[in-house]
Design a protein around this motif. Structure first.
Motif, PDB file in Angstrom:
ATOM      1  N   ALA A 213       0.792  -1.234  -0.195  1.00  0.00           N
ATOM      2  CA  ALA A 213      -0.139   0.062  -0.035  1.00  0.00           C
ATOM      3  C   ALA A 213       0.895   1.135  -0.067  1.00  0.00           C
ATOM      4  N   TRP A 214       2.035   1.017   0.863  1.00  0.00           N
ATOM      5  CA  TRP A 214       2.793   2.345   0.909  1.00  0.00           C
ATOM      6  C   TRP A 214       3.425   2.556  -0.687  1.00  0.00           C
ATOM      7  N   ARG A 215       3.920   1.429  -1.119  1.00  0.00           N
ATOM      8  CA  ARG A 215       4.315   1.579  -2.668  1.00  0.00           C
ATOM      9  C   ARG A 215       3.460   2.157  -3.636  1.00  0.00           C
ATOM     10  N   ALA A 216       2.279   1.642  -3.454  1.00  0.00           N
ATOM     11  CA  ALA A 216       1.294   2.323  -4.350  1.00  0.00           C
ATOM     12  C   ALA A 216       0.925   3.770  -4.059  1.00  0.00           C
ATOM     13  N   ALA A 217       1.285   4.335  -2.861  1.00  0.00           N
ATOM     14  CA  ALA A 217       0.831   5.680  -2.640  1.00  0.00           C
ATOM     15  C   ALA A 217       2.091   6.489  -2.964  1.00  0.00           C
ATOM     16  N   GLN A 218       3.147   6.065  -3.443  1.00  0.00           N
ATOM     17  CA  GLN A 218       4.276   6.603  -3.598  1.00  0.00           C
ATOM     18  C   GLN A 218       4.486   6.858  -5.174  1.00  0.00           C
TER      19      GLN A 218
END
Length: 434
Positions: free
Chosen positions: A419-424
């Motif tokens: 999810a963090w990678r998607a937000a970046q």
């Protein structure tokens, strides 16, 4: 809404959906396995504890220094101690039991019916015969497995041989006597059903010669020419016991009540509690439970890693969607929430399915074992190895809660990195070649 749409399979997302479904199945199997195994181990421990403490007391008191002829008075004083449910005096010795077809080493235990009635596990376990007129008979009660091994039934006679017999100038002669089988019981624990022979206490004292002939008060020593009647009139026979079993209202209060029992006994006695007698056995069971929990938790952990892989693939596949959402005003936190909810939903559904499946299997463990045994024609969990005739199971609400929280926690943690990678994701880079 977006997280729900990502969970539903579409034609071009079939591969990702299959991985998500397999991840969900993995979590469900891990949770179900943990619940079933821990429930069976709980039931196994409780059943063994109930069987062991059903016939053996929380304390066993052995006499020291003096002959134990005042066992009835000691038993009465111990029963008056607060926290003591009952006390049982018994005679016990090792012997060889012989039937028409076989022989077996046994432990012969002599008890009165009054004391047997204090042991519901034994008193209610007679399947053939019973305990009626127990004190007035000279028969024995044996377990079902011993009856099968010796080849005897109700009313048949078994011969009991003890090396401690009458002393003669040529040494000790074996004590050999035959007794009819008055009762056949089934406690459900192999050790008791195949090893113990119960006998009324007075015949047991006579058999093991646990008595002392002493002069009556005021009587004179008979001379060498005295008749048997004169000798019987001058002497009285005082019977002894082997030990006393003490049963407590709280099995874990052994340390607190030990001093009170020693004072109430009124004579030197050695009190051994059940925790010390079975310390090695129950410690091994506890270690096994912890190790099994850790090992089986790896199944859930592996399934949680699958959530990471499936979400990483989902994020790669939805790069354009993420860029469009960002250009429409979605924040990084919103993107993180979408994919966290997607991964957590996979773990949540798998955990609930595993919870329901585990409960069904744990509650019906014995029925399933019997069905599989009949289907395959083999003995699963043979009683000779596991000491119990049935497969017990007890679902512990606390342990089940720990398993569910662990599975949900791992599922949530597994979603954070994807999810963090998607937000970046940078919308410009994602849409450059679209």
């Amino acid at each position: 809404m977006v997280a729900g749409r990502y969970l539903r399979a579409r034609r071009r997302d079939t591969f990702i959906s299959v991985i998500s479904a397999l991840t969900m199945i993995g979590i469900a199997l891990g949770v179900a396995t943990l619940i079933v195994v821990m429930s069976v181990m709980n039931g196994f421990r409780d059943e063994l504890l109930n069987k062991i403490l059903g016939l053996n007391g929380h304390f066993t008191a052995f006499p020291i220094e003096e002959v134990f002829h005042d066992y009835e008075a000691v038993k009465d004083r111990i029963e008056e101690v607060p926290g003591v449910v009952g006390a049982v005096a018994f005679v016990e010795g090792q012997a060889l039991a012989t039937g028409p077809y076989n022989s077996a080493g046994v432990a012969v235990r002599g008890m009165t019916y009054e004391d047997i009635s204090k042991l519901p596990l034994l008193n209610q376990s007679a399947i053939l015969g019973g305990w009626e007129d127990w004190d007035d008979l000279e028969g024995v009660a044996i377990g079902t497995r011993m009856a099968t091994q010796l080849g005897v039934g109700l009313g048949d006679a078994i011969t009991i041989v003890s090396p401690r017999g009458i002393q003669t100038p040529f040494g000790s002669t074996p004590q050999i006597r035959s007794y009819p089988v008055n009762a056949i019981f089934e406690v459900g624990m192999v050790e008791f059903d195949s090893f113990f022979v119960f006998m009324p206490i007075r015949p047991a004292q006579e058999y093991f010669r646990l008595y002392t002939d002493r002069l009556r008060d005021g009587a004179e020593q008979p001379d060498i020419m005295a008749t048997d009647e004169e000798i019987d009139a001058a002497y009285e026979r005082v019977y002894n016991a082997t030990a006393i079993e003490v049963f407590l209202a709280n099995p874990d209060a052994t340390s607190a009540i030990r001093t009170d029992l020693e004072i109430a006994a009124g004579r030197p006695m050695l009190f051994t509690d059940w925790q010390r007698r079975n310390e090695t056995f129950f410690s091994a069971l506890q270690v096994e439970r912890v190790v099994m929990f850790v090992i089986l938790s790896m199944i859930v952990l592996v399934a949680a890693f699958n959530i990471i892989s499936s979400l990483v693939m989902l994020v790669k596949d939805k790069a354009a969607d993420i860029a469009i959402l960002r250009t429409m005003g979605a924040t990084r936190a919103s993107i993180m929430r979408i994919f966290c909810m997607t991964g957590t939903a996979i773990g949540f559904i798998g955990t609930i399915v595993g919870f329901l499946l585990g409960l069904v299997l744990a509650i019906n463990a014995e029925s399933i074992r019997a069905w599989i045994s009949d289907l395959l024609g083999i003995a699963l969990f043979p009683p000779e190895v596991f000491m119990l005739s049935v497969l017990p199971s007890r679902v512990d609400a606390v342990e089940v809660s720990v398993v569910l929280i662990m599975a949900l926690g791992l599922s949530f943690l597994a979603t954070l990195y994807p999810a963090w990678r998607a937000a970046q994701y940078d919308p410009v880079e994602a849409l450059r070649y679209e």
